[in-house]
Design an enzyme around this catalytic site. Sequence first.
Site, mmCIF file in Angstrom:
data_model
loop_
_atom_site.group_PDB
_atom_site.id
_atom_site.type_symbol
_atom_site.label_atom_id
_atom_site.label_comp_id
_atom_site.label_asym_id
_atom_site.label_seq_id
_atom_site.Cartn_x
_atom_site.Cartn_y
_atom_site.Cartn_z
ATOM 1 N N THR A 1 2.093 -1.206 -8.199
ATOM 2 C CA THR A 1 1.532 -2.417 -8.808
ATOM 3 C C THR A 1 2.260 -3.672 -8.333
ATOM 4 O OG1 THR A 1 2.932 -1.978 -10.733
ATOM 5 C CG2 THR A 1 0.628 -1.293 -10.872
ATOM 6 N N ASP B 1 1.395 -5.915 11.309
ATOM 7 C CA ASP B 1 2.530 -6.714 10.857
ATOM 8 C C ASP B 1 3.589 -5.842 10.195
ATOM 9 O OD1 ASP B 1 1.144 -8.873 11.767
ATOM 10 O OD2 ASP B 1 1.255 -10.029 9.923
ATOM 11 N N GLU C 1 9.492 -0.179 -3.183
ATOM 12 C CA GLU C 1 8.975 0.079 -1.845
ATOM 13 C C GLU C 1 10.011 -0.200 -0.772
ATOM 14 O OE1 GLU C 1 9.060 -3.852 -2.726
ATOM 15 O OE2 GLU C 1 7.214 -2.946 -3.477
ATOM 16 N N ARG D 1 -0.449 -0.856 15.638
ATOM 17 C CA ARG D 1 -0.027 -2.227 15.896
ATOM 18 C C ARG D 1 -0.426 -3.041 14.676
ATOM 19 N NH1 ARG D 1 -2.247 -5.202 19.702
ATOM 20 N NH2 ARG D 1 -0.301 -6.250 20.309
ATOM 21 N N TYR E 1 4.121 -5.180 -4.401
ATOM 22 C CA TYR E 1 3.731 -5.664 -3.073
ATOM 23 C C TYR E 1 2.602 -4.831 -2.482
ATOM 24 C CZ TYR E 1 4.705 -7.704 1.569
ATOM 25 O OH TYR E 1 4.636 -8.359 2.765
ATOM 26 N N SER E 2 2.658 -3.530 -2.708
ATOM 27 C CA SER E 2 1.629 -2.630 -2.185
ATOM 28 C C SER E 2 0.249 -3.000 -2.702
ATOM 29 C CB SER E 2 1.972 -1.187 -2.570
ATOM 30 O OG SER E 2 0.904 -0.317 -2.281
ATOM 31 N N ASP F 1 11.022 -8.366 -13.556
ATOM 32 C CA ASP F 1 11.003 -7.117 -12.807
ATOM 33 C C ASP F 1 11.941 -7.166 -11.607
ATOM 34 O OD1 ASP F 1 9.298 -5.821 -14.469
ATOM 35 O OD2 ASP F 1 7.504 -6.099 -13.248
ATOM 36 N N GLY F 2 12.067 -8.332 -10.985
ATOM 37 C CA GLY F 2 12.940 -8.443 -9.818
ATOM 38 C C GLY F 2 14.374 -8.142 -10.166
ATOM 39 N N SER G 1 -0.757 -5.920 -3.746
ATOM 40 C CA SER G 1 -1.156 -7.195 -3.144
ATOM 41 C C SER G 1 -1.717 -7.006 -1.737
ATOM 42 C CB SER G 1 0.040 -8.143 -3.086
ATOM 43 O OG SER G 1 0.528 -8.434 -4.363
#
EC number: 2.7.1.23
Length: 294
Positions: free
Chosen positions: A189, A178, A149, A176, A191-192, A74-75, A194
Site C-alpha cells: 500500500t 526506470d 520494499e 529496460r 510505493y508499490s 509510517d516513515g 503508487s
Amino acid sequence: MSQLYKTVGLIGKPNHDGASATISTLHQYLIENNYQVLVERSVASAIDADCEPDIQSLTDIGEQADLAIVVGGDGYMLGAARVLSGYSIGVIGVNRGNLGFLTDLSPQDVIPPLEAILRGESRSEQRFIIEAEVYRHGKLKSSNSAVNEAVLHAGKVANMIEFEVYIDGSFMFSQRSDGLIVSTPTGSTAYSMSAGGPILTPNLNALSLVPMFPHTLTSRPIVVDGDSEIKLILANDNHENLQVSCDGHVILAVMPGDQVIIKKSPYTLRLIHPLDHSYFNVLRNKLSWGNKLY
C-alpha cells in the site's frame, strides 16, 4: 493482577511538536501506573516530568523492553521497525503522520485503547521483512533490510537501466525500465501501489515485483512466493550511478555488472493492534473507498 508488559519503550519523531506532546502524555501515564519506561535518546527532551527519564538507545529498547510505542508517521515507524524486528518485542504505532497504515492509535484518544492493550485486550501479527544484498565479483559489498520494499533504480530521474531478473535461479525476464520495486505485503500500500502494483493482504506469504516505467507495454507486475530468492543482474553497459533503496531510507550503491539478491529476512516485525482493528477498515479509511450500501 500482574502486568503483561513490565517495561515499555517510547520512541518518536524528534523535534515534532505533536509527537513530543504525545510522548510526554504517554510517559506520565505509564510512570503513574508503575511501568518501567525507557525513552529513546532522540526524544528525551520531550519528557516534561519531575523525575529524570530513563534514556536508552533504540537497540537498548529492543533488548530490554517488552513493548515499544512508536509515535510518528509510517516513515518513522519503518525506520524503528527495521531495528526492532531483530528483537522479540511488540510494537504499537501512534499516528502523527499522514496516512498511517502502520500506526493504529490516534493521538487525540490514545490512553483508552492503550489501557486495553496493556491489559492484554489486543491482537498481534507477524509481518515479514526482506533483505537486499549487493554482490560485486561474487563478494558481498553491502546489505540492509526493508519492511516495505527494496527498489532498484538509477540515481538520476527518468534514467533507464537494463537488468535481468531470476527467481530461485530460474531466468524470468530482462527489462529496460526506470527500475523495479520488490514489495512485501506491508509495502503493497506504499510505493508499490503508487506504481500500479497490487495490494497484498498482510497475511500473505508473497512478494510483488513492479516494473517502473518499463520500455514495453507487456511488462506487468507479478506476485511470487514469499520464500523466493530474487536475483537482479545489472547489465554491464548501464551508467555507474545505480542504487537499491530500502524503504526509501537506506541507499545501497550498485555498479554495472553487480548482482542484487532480495529475499525474506529471518526476522519479523510483531505488530500489536487493538481488538477492533480491521485491515479492510484501514484500507477503506486511508484510501477513501466506499462504505457498505446496506
